[in-house]
Every structure is written in structure tokens, then in C-alpha cells.
Design a protein around this motif. Sequence first.
Motif, PDB file in Angstrom:
ATOM      1  N   CYS A 193      -9.493   2.158  18.397  1.00 25.41           N
ATOM      2  CA  CYS A 193     -10.889   1.337  18.662  1.00 25.41           C
ATOM      3  C   CYS A 193     -11.841   1.917  17.878  1.00 25.41           C
ATOM      4  O   CYS A 193     -12.858   1.451  17.401  1.00 25.41           O
ATOM      5  CB  CYS A 193     -11.243   1.427  20.186  1.00 25.41           C
ATOM      6  SG  CYS A 193     -10.671   2.812  20.897  1.00 25.41           S
ATOM      7  N   GLN A 194     -11.881   3.407  17.611  1.00 29.79           N
ATOM      8  CA  GLN A 194     -12.919   3.997  16.508  1.00 29.79           C
ATOM      9  C   GLN A 194     -12.801   3.421  15.150  1.00 29.79           C
ATOM     10  O   GLN A 194     -14.040   3.222  14.587  1.00 29.79           O
ATOM     11  CB  GLN A 194     -12.973   5.422  16.714  1.00 29.79           C
ATOM     12  CG  GLN A 194     -13.254   6.030  18.011  1.00 29.79           C
ATOM     13  CD  GLN A 194     -14.748   5.818  18.500  1.00 29.79           C
ATOM     14  OE1 GLN A 194     -15.492   5.806  17.851  1.00 29.79           O
ATOM     15  NE2 GLN A 194     -14.695   5.406  19.796  1.00 29.79           N
ATOM     16  N   GLU A 195     -11.659   3.368  14.661  1.00 27.63           N
ATOM     17  CA  GLU A 195     -11.584   2.969  13.292  1.00 27.63           C
ATOM     18  C   GLU A 195     -11.694   1.448  13.258  1.00 27.63           C
ATOM     19  O   GLU A 195     -12.477   0.783  12.495  1.00 27.63           O
ATOM     20  CB  GLU A 195     -10.133   3.048  13.026  1.00 27.63           C
ATOM     21  CG  GLU A 195      -9.507   2.341  11.396  1.00 27.63           C
ATOM     22  CD  GLU A 195     -10.674   3.170  10.357  1.00 27.63           C
ATOM     23  OE1 GLU A 195     -10.678   2.450   9.244  1.00 27.63           O
ATOM     24  OE2 GLU A 195     -11.199   4.271  10.489  1.00 27.63           O
ATOM     25  N   LEU A 196     -11.444   0.648  14.281  1.00 24.94           N
ATOM     26  CA  LEU A 196     -11.723  -0.677  14.520  1.00 24.94           C
ATOM     27  C   LEU A 196     -13.366  -0.968  14.293  1.00 24.94           C
ATOM     28  O   LEU A 196     -13.880  -1.618  13.565  1.00 24.94           O
ATOM     29  CB  LEU A 196     -11.236  -1.354  15.476  1.00 24.94           C
ATOM     30  CG  LEU A 196     -11.649  -2.884  15.853  1.00 24.94           C
ATOM     31  CD1 LEU A 196     -11.390  -3.803  14.660  1.00 24.94           C
ATOM     32  CD2 LEU A 196     -10.977  -3.262  17.242  1.00 24.94           C
ATOM     33  N   LEU A 197     -13.965  -0.211  15.311  1.00 27.32           N
ATOM     34  CA  LEU A 197     -15.438  -0.178  15.172  1.00 27.32           C
ATOM     35  C   LEU A 197     -16.095   0.060  13.819  1.00 27.32           C
ATOM     36  O   LEU A 197     -17.022  -0.504  13.451  1.00 27.32           O
ATOM     37  CB  LEU A 197     -16.025   0.671  16.131  1.00 27.32           C
ATOM     38  CG  LEU A 197     -17.495   0.939  16.520  1.00 27.32           C
ATOM     39  CD1 LEU A 197     -18.037  -0.531  16.999  1.00 27.32           C
ATOM     40  CD2 LEU A 197     -18.163   1.810  17.515  1.00 27.32           C
ATOM     41  N   ALA A 198     -15.713   1.123  13.351  1.00 34.94           N
ATOM     42  CA  ALA A 198     -16.155   1.499  11.849  1.00 34.94           C
ATOM     43  C   ALA A 198     -16.057   0.444  10.961  1.00 34.94           C
ATOM     44  O   ALA A 198     -16.885   0.164  10.184  1.00 34.94           O
ATOM     45  CB  ALA A 198     -15.563   2.832  11.574  1.00 34.94           C
ATOM     46  N   ARG A 199     -14.890  -0.040  10.808  1.00 37.97           N
ATOM     47  CA  ARG A 199     -14.500  -1.240   9.728  1.00 37.97           C
ATOM     48  C   ARG A 199     -15.353  -2.454   9.871  1.00 37.97           C
ATOM     49  O   ARG A 199     -15.970  -3.010   9.291  1.00 37.97           O
ATOM     50  CB  ARG A 199     -13.039  -1.631   9.923  1.00 37.97           C
ATOM     51  CG  ARG A 199     -12.303  -0.613   9.381  1.00 37.97           C
ATOM     52  CD  ARG A 199     -10.628  -1.054   9.400  1.00 37.97           C
ATOM     53  NE  ARG A 199      -9.673  -0.019   9.193  1.00 37.97           N
ATOM     54  CZ  ARG A 199      -8.586  -0.184   8.644  1.00 37.97           C
ATOM     55  NH1 ARG A 199      -7.961  -1.586   8.798  1.00 37.97           N
ATOM     56  NH2 ARG A 199      -7.562   0.730   8.227  1.00 37.97           N
ATOM     57  N   LEU A 200     -15.645  -2.975  11.128  1.00 40.97           N
ATOM     58  CA  LEU A 200     -16.443  -3.929  11.633  1.00 40.97           C
ATOM     59  C   LEU A 200     -17.935  -3.561  11.262  1.00 40.97           C
ATOM     60  O   LEU A 200     -18.717  -4.728  10.781  1.00 40.97           O
ATOM     61  CB  LEU A 200     -16.255  -4.365  13.068  1.00 40.97           C
ATOM     62  CG  LEU A 200     -15.000  -4.929  13.539  1.00 40.97           C
ATOM     63  CD1 LEU A 200     -14.730  -5.001  14.967  1.00 40.97           C
ATOM     64  CD2 LEU A 200     -14.749  -6.296  12.897  1.00 40.97           C
ATOM     65  N   THR A 201     -18.264  -2.485  11.663  1.00 40.21           N
ATOM     66  CA  THR A 201     -19.656  -2.241  11.439  1.00 40.21           C
ATOM     67  C   THR A 201     -19.833  -1.979   9.795  1.00 40.21           C
ATOM     68  O   THR A 201     -20.961  -2.562   9.405  1.00 40.21           O
ATOM     69  CB  THR A 201     -19.929  -0.844  12.184  1.00 40.21           C
ATOM     70  OG1 THR A 201     -19.532  -1.058  13.282  1.00 40.21           O
ATOM     71  CG2 THR A 201     -21.312  -0.458  11.743  1.00 40.21           C
ATOM     72  N   ARG A 202     -19.075  -1.577   9.030  1.00 46.70           N
ATOM     73  CA  ARG A 202     -19.395  -1.393   7.636  1.00 46.70           C
ATOM     74  C   ARG A 202     -19.247  -2.915   7.079  1.00 46.70           C
ATOM     75  O   ARG A 202     -19.911  -3.017   6.024  1.00 46.70           O
ATOM     76  CB  ARG A 202     -18.035  -0.526   7.012  1.00 46.70           C
ATOM     77  CG  ARG A 202     -18.337   0.790   6.856  1.00 46.70           C
ATOM     78  CD  ARG A 202     -17.185   1.725   6.189  1.00 46.70           C
ATOM     79  NE  ARG A 202     -15.982   1.431   6.392  1.00 46.70           N
ATOM     80  CZ  ARG A 202     -15.041   1.840   7.138  1.00 46.70           C
ATOM     81  NH1 ARG A 202     -15.504   2.850   7.850  1.00 46.70           N
ATOM     82  NH2 ARG A 202     -13.844   1.553   7.285  1.00 46.70           N
ATOM     83  N   ALA A 203     -18.547  -3.868   7.667  1.00 44.75           N
ATOM     84  CA  ALA A 203     -18.166  -5.176   6.977  1.00 44.75           C
ATOM     85  C   ALA A 203     -19.523  -5.975   7.406  1.00 44.75           C
ATOM     86  O   ALA A 203     -19.547  -7.140   7.041  1.00 44.75           O
ATOM     87  CB  ALA A 203     -16.824  -5.855   7.110  1.00 44.75           C
ATOM     88  N   GLY A 204     -20.383  -5.511   8.231  1.00 50.86           N
ATOM     89  CA  GLY A 204     -21.726  -6.234   9.019  1.00 50.86           C
ATOM     90  C   GLY A 204     -21.022  -7.216  10.142  1.00 50.86           C
ATOM     91  O   GLY A 204     -21.646  -8.180   9.959  1.00 50.86           O
ATOM     92  N   LEU A 205     -19.762  -7.156  10.552  1.00 54.70           N
ATOM     93  CA  LEU A 205     -19.169  -7.952  11.448  1.00 54.70           C
ATOM     94  C   LEU A 205     -19.112  -7.747  12.968  1.00 54.70           C
ATOM     95  O   LEU A 205     -18.939  -8.462  13.826  1.00 54.70           O
ATOM     96  CB  LEU A 205     -17.574  -8.401  10.758  1.00 54.70           C
ATOM     97  CG  LEU A 205     -17.309  -8.789   9.616  1.00 54.70           C
ATOM     98  CD1 LEU A 205     -16.040  -8.715   9.288  1.00 54.70           C
ATOM     99  CD2 LEU A 205     -18.013 -10.301   9.440  1.00 54.70           C
TER     100      LEU A 205
END
Length: 52
Positions: free
Chosen positions: A31-43
Amino acid sequence: MPPRAFDRDHYDVPSELYERAVALGAEPVGCQELLARLTRAGLRRRKPRVGA
């Protein structure tokens, strides 16, 4: 994936489909990696605040 599996900004993969999804190329992340990826992508889409 059924439409009900989409949770605002990602899919929650049902356990019975997990192995197949990974075999077809899905990348398991925590979940932490998912959150980081979505945040970086602006999604990232947060849940609406109740009562606000």
C-alpha cells in the motif's frame, strides 16, 4: 476486472484472480508503494470527506 473492483484510483484484485493477474503482468506492490506511485503520477484520488 469487474467495475466494482475499481477503487477511485486503483483496482482491488480479488484473491481468486491474484495469481492470474500477476502471471499476466500485474506488479504486486504494497500500500505504501501504491500510494507513492499514484501520488508521483498525479493520479491519487482521496476519499471524499464525510460531513464536509
